[in-house]
Each structure stands twice: as C-alpha cells, then as structure tokens.
Design an enzyme around this catalytic site. Structure first.
Site, mmCIF file in Angstrom:
data_model
loop_
_atom_site.group_PDB
_atom_site.id
_atom_site.type_symbol
_atom_site.label_atom_id
_atom_site.label_comp_id
_atom_site.label_asym_id
_atom_site.label_seq_id
_atom_site.Cartn_x
_atom_site.Cartn_y
_atom_site.Cartn_z
ATOM 1 N N GLU A 1 -7.777 -0.218 20.297
ATOM 2 C CA GLU A 1 -6.536 0.081 21.037
ATOM 3 C C GLU A 1 -6.115 1.541 20.912
ATOM 4 O O GLU A 1 -5.289 2.014 21.700
ATOM 5 C CB GLU A 1 -5.402 -0.839 20.571
ATOM 6 C CG GLU A 1 -5.735 -2.297 20.812
ATOM 7 C CD GLU A 1 -4.536 -3.224 20.870
ATOM 8 O OE1 GLU A 1 -3.395 -2.735 20.871
ATOM 9 O OE2 GLU A 1 -4.754 -4.437 20.918
ATOM 10 N N LYS B 1 -1.714 3.035 14.615
ATOM 11 C CA LYS B 1 -3.117 3.001 14.181
ATOM 12 C C LYS B 1 -3.792 4.353 14.467
ATOM 13 O O LYS B 1 -4.594 4.835 13.659
ATOM 14 C CB LYS B 1 -3.870 1.864 14.885
ATOM 15 C CG LYS B 1 -3.409 0.458 14.540
ATOM 16 C CD LYS B 1 -3.603 0.073 13.080
ATOM 17 C CE LYS B 1 -5.035 -0.118 12.690
ATOM 18 N NZ LYS B 1 -5.160 -0.581 11.273
ATOM 19 N N ILE C 1 0.830 -1.219 0.000
ATOM 20 C CA ILE C 1 0.000 0.000 0.000
ATOM 21 C C ILE C 1 0.861 1.265 0.000
ATOM 22 O O ILE C 1 0.360 2.358 -0.234
ATOM 23 C CB ILE C 1 -1.016 0.054 1.174
ATOM 24 C CG1 ILE C 1 -0.314 -0.018 2.530
ATOM 25 C CG2 ILE C 1 -2.075 -1.032 1.041
ATOM 26 C CD1 ILE C 1 -1.217 0.346 3.715
ATOM 27 N N ALA D 1 -4.991 -3.586 5.414
ATOM 28 C CA ALA D 1 -3.540 -3.844 5.402
ATOM 29 C C ALA D 1 -2.870 -3.166 6.584
ATOM 30 O O ALA D 1 -3.037 -1.964 6.798
ATOM 31 C CB ALA D 1 -2.930 -3.326 4.099
ATOM 32 N N THR E 1 -8.893 0.199 15.298
ATOM 33 C CA THR E 1 -8.951 -0.707 16.441
ATOM 34 C C THR E 1 -9.350 0.036 17.714
ATOM 35 O O THR E 1 -9.104 1.251 17.837
ATOM 36 C CB THR E 1 -7.563 -1.360 16.641
ATOM 37 O OG1 THR E 1 -7.530 -2.015 17.916
ATOM 38 C CG2 THR E 1 -6.427 -0.342 16.612
#
Ligand code: NAD
Ligand code: DAU
Length: 338
Positions: free
Chosen positions: A128, A155, A61, A83, A126
């Site tokens: 998280e 993330k 990506i 991904a 996520t």
C-alpha cells in the site's frame, strides 16, 4: 538464531512464529507484543506452555526503556518488526495511533536495535505504500511511494526511516512489502474473515463501492516464507516485494466465498465506498524470485478453502477476538455506512 519478533500475537506474526519455530530447531524467539485489540496471546499459548525456545513479553515498541532492557539481556541476531496498527478503515477514523506505533514506534525500535548492535533488522511493510494502480502494470520496488490512506502513509513513513537508518548509520535494515494476506488467525475486521463471519450468521456482506477494486491475495504462509528468505538471504538496505499472483476483484472474491459456503448472493450489500479507496494492487516480485528464490506455493482456490475450513473449526477463537472493543467499533462503522 535468536530473534526478537514484535507483533507476534497478531495475524501474520502468529503464523510466522509457529512456522519458524517448527522449521528451525535451533532458533529461539522472544515475542514482544502490546496486545492491542488485534493481538491475542492465546494464539501462541501452547508454545508458551510447552516450548522453551519461545518467550512472550507484553510491551510497546515505543517503550525505549523496555526495549533497551530486552535487547541487552542477550545478543539478538535479528529483529523482525510486524508490530503495527494494520487496518485501513480504523486509520480513516483516527490516524493518531497509526503515527504513534507505525512511525514513532518503528523509529524507536530501530534506534534501540542499532544501539544494541542487533545483527539484522527486517521491517514488515506493505504494497500500500506505492498507492494505487490503474488497469495495467504492477508495483516494482522502484515504484515511487505514493500512499493514500493514513495507514499507508504511516507505513511509508517507517519505510523511509528504515532507509535513513541504513544510509546514515549503515544499520543493516531490510524491508518486505507484501500484498493482501489471508489465512488462519486473521482478525475478522479484514475482508475474508469478516465476510465468512457475516455469511455464516446470514448477515449482510458489506461490499464497498461497486466491488470492482482489485487486491492480489497471498496465503499467509507464503508471506512468512518471504520474510524468512529476506532474513536469511536478503541484501542490507534493500526492499523486496512479495505477492501471490492472484488478482481478484472484491466482488469476485465474495461471490467465490459464498459459493464455497453454500450461502446466497442475496446477502451481498453494496455500501458507501471507503474514502481514498485504492483501486488496484498487483506485485512484481521478480527481485525476490531472482535473489531469494521466492515462489508462492499456495494457489488461491485451495488457500481460500483451507482458510474457511480453519475458521469453521475455530469458532471459539472468532467469538473470543470479537468481544469488547471490536464489537463497539464495528457497530458504529455499520451505523455510519448503512
Ligand atoms: P495485526 O493487526 O493482525 O497484528 C498487529 C500486532 O501488532 C498485534 O498483535 C498488536 O497487538 C501488535 N501491536 C500493535 N501495536 C503495537 C505496539 N505499539 N507495540 C507492540 N505491539 C504492537 O496485523 P497483521 O495483519 O498481522 O500485520 C502485521 C504486519 O504486516 C503489519 O506491519 C502490517 O502493516 C503488515 N502487512 C500486513 C498485510 C496483511 O494483509 N495483513 C499485508 C502486508 C503487510
Ligand atoms: O495490501 C496489503 C494490506 O492489505 C495490508 O497492508 C493491510 O494491513 C491489510 O489490512 C490489507 O489492507 P486492505 O485495505 O486491502 O484490506 P481489507 O481486508 O480491509 O480490504 C480488502 C478489500 O476489501 C479492500 O478493497 C476494501 C474491501 N472491503 C473491506 C472490508 C473490510 C469491503 O469491500 N468491505 C469490507 O467490509
């Protein structure tokens, strides 16, 4: 609908591609996957061979030229970005690939999709990114981002870039934030397949710290349903939480797993804790319930049995994905922790 799915040879991506092609006879999917240690092309080889609505491309990506080329070949209605480097322990060992793929790669994908005027971009994030909870409360979409591991920080970085692409360019980006998935095709570095594999080999089951950390488990098909609903019904620029309403301490989960497999609890070995280990995750997904009609459909007890049965029936898959780089990583990890 014509979709570009990235990371479709990983755990959730594989389940998503299978589910969407099965459910929507008028959808076609191009799957772009780099095939890292966590990506397995064989997961979807039957589709490559028999389904002309599925097409696989090996690639990164982060590769601007490749992406501009793929996205110009045909008008894509949407990109769904699975991904990522996904394993927290690996991010502690070496954060660099996490920044490269999860932040820079995601930004590159956003940029190419924006330039090629893709209709919608669903970014898979996520729980998280919110950090950790104490004994009470749940994460909502307005909980401040407070990531604690290099993985979750990468993330969160991508989530902020998605926000910026919506606010700055009006590019129609949506974000999903989900809790811990389990189910078929999960790489055996993650808790449930790792514990299954070790238990079946009568090897120690390494539980971090005192095993009191809590995760909210969702069967992977329910996460895929959440992504599908977000793609079809979500509002541009909005993030949606997804969870399974199944909070378990790790030790409780491991004991349940051993009991289903008929293996002794003496296999449990408490090992040094994960640095910066988030104590508890729990998701308030009322926004997804109200706006998208999302309801998780698989309860934890039956989902876990179904998952363990899948691993029992797919020993060859487990053998195959454990070869090479994975084995080397796990051996050094155990050596450090023992
Ligand atoms: P995974 O590690 O099983 O799969 C990741 C896939 O991405 C692999 O096929 C890999 O080859 C591919 N990939 C990695 N780097 C790439 C790159 N630069 N270019 C193209 N492909 C690349 O991960 P997963 O568990 O399926 O997670 C998928 C997504 O969902 C991730 O973004 C993860 O952060 C997120 N997520 C996972 C969970 C979970 O419990 N597993 C929960 C919430 C969100
Ligand atoms: O919450 C969503 C996240 O769930 C995803 O964003 C990540 O991609 C995914 O990997 C997962 O992260 P976790 O760190 O929660 O998952 P993992 O399976 O690594 O660990 C689950 C819990 O079990 C965690 O508290 C750490 C603990 N654990 C894990 C392993 C691998 C152990 O006690 N022993 C182990 O050997």
């Amino acid at each position: 609908m014509k979709l570009l799915v990235t990371g479709g040879c990983g755990f959730i991506g594989t389940n998503f591609v299978r589910r969407m092609l099965g459910k929507h006879p008028d959808w076609s999917i191009v799957n772009l996957d780099k095939l890292t240690y966590a990506g397995n092309r064989l997961n979807l080889l039957d589709l490559e061979e028999t389904n002309d609505r599925y097409h696989f491309i090996q690639g990164d990506i982060g590769d601007r030229t490749l992406l501009m080329d793929i996205l110009s070949d045909a008008a894509f209605d949407a990109v769904v970005n699975f991904a990522a480097e996904s394993h927290v322990d690996r991010s502690i060992n070496d954060p660099s690939p996490f920044v490269t793929t999860n932040v820079q790669g995601a930004q590159n994908l956003l940029e190419c999709a924006r330039r090629r005027k893709v209709g919608r971009f669903v970014h898979i994030s996520t729980d998280e990114v919110y950090g950790t909870l104490g004994d009470e409360g749940k994460f909502t979409e307005t909980t401040p981002l407070a990531p604690n591991s290099p993985y979750s920080a990468s993330k969160a970085g991508a989530d902020l870039m998605c926000r910026a692409y919506f606010e700055t360019y009006g590019f129609p980006v949506l974000i999903t934030r989900c809790s811990n998935n389990y189910g078929p095709y999960q790489f055996p570095e993650k808790l449930i397949p790792l514990m299954y594999m070790n238990a079946m080999a009568d090897k120690p089951l390494p539980v971090y710290g005192d095993g009191g950390n809590v995760r909210d488990w969702i069967y992977v098909d329910d996460h895929c349903l959440g992504v599908e609903l977000t793609l079809l019904k979500g509002r541009d620029g909005v993030a949606y939480n997804f969870g399974g309403d199944a909070e378990k301490t790790n030790i409780e989960l491991v004991r349940t797993l051993l009991s289903i497999l008929g293996k002794p609890e003496s296999l449990i070995t408490f090992v040094e804790d994960r640095p910066g280990h988030d104590q508890r995750y729990a998701m308030d997904f009322s926004r997804a319930e109200e706006e998208l009609g999302f309801v998780p459909t698989v309860d934890f007890a039956s989902g876990l049995k179904k998952t363990l049965a899948w691993y029992a029936a797919n020993g060859t898959w487990l053998e195959q994905v454990q070869s090479g780089e994975y084995r080397t990583f796990m051996e050094s990890w155990y050596e450090e922790r023992a």
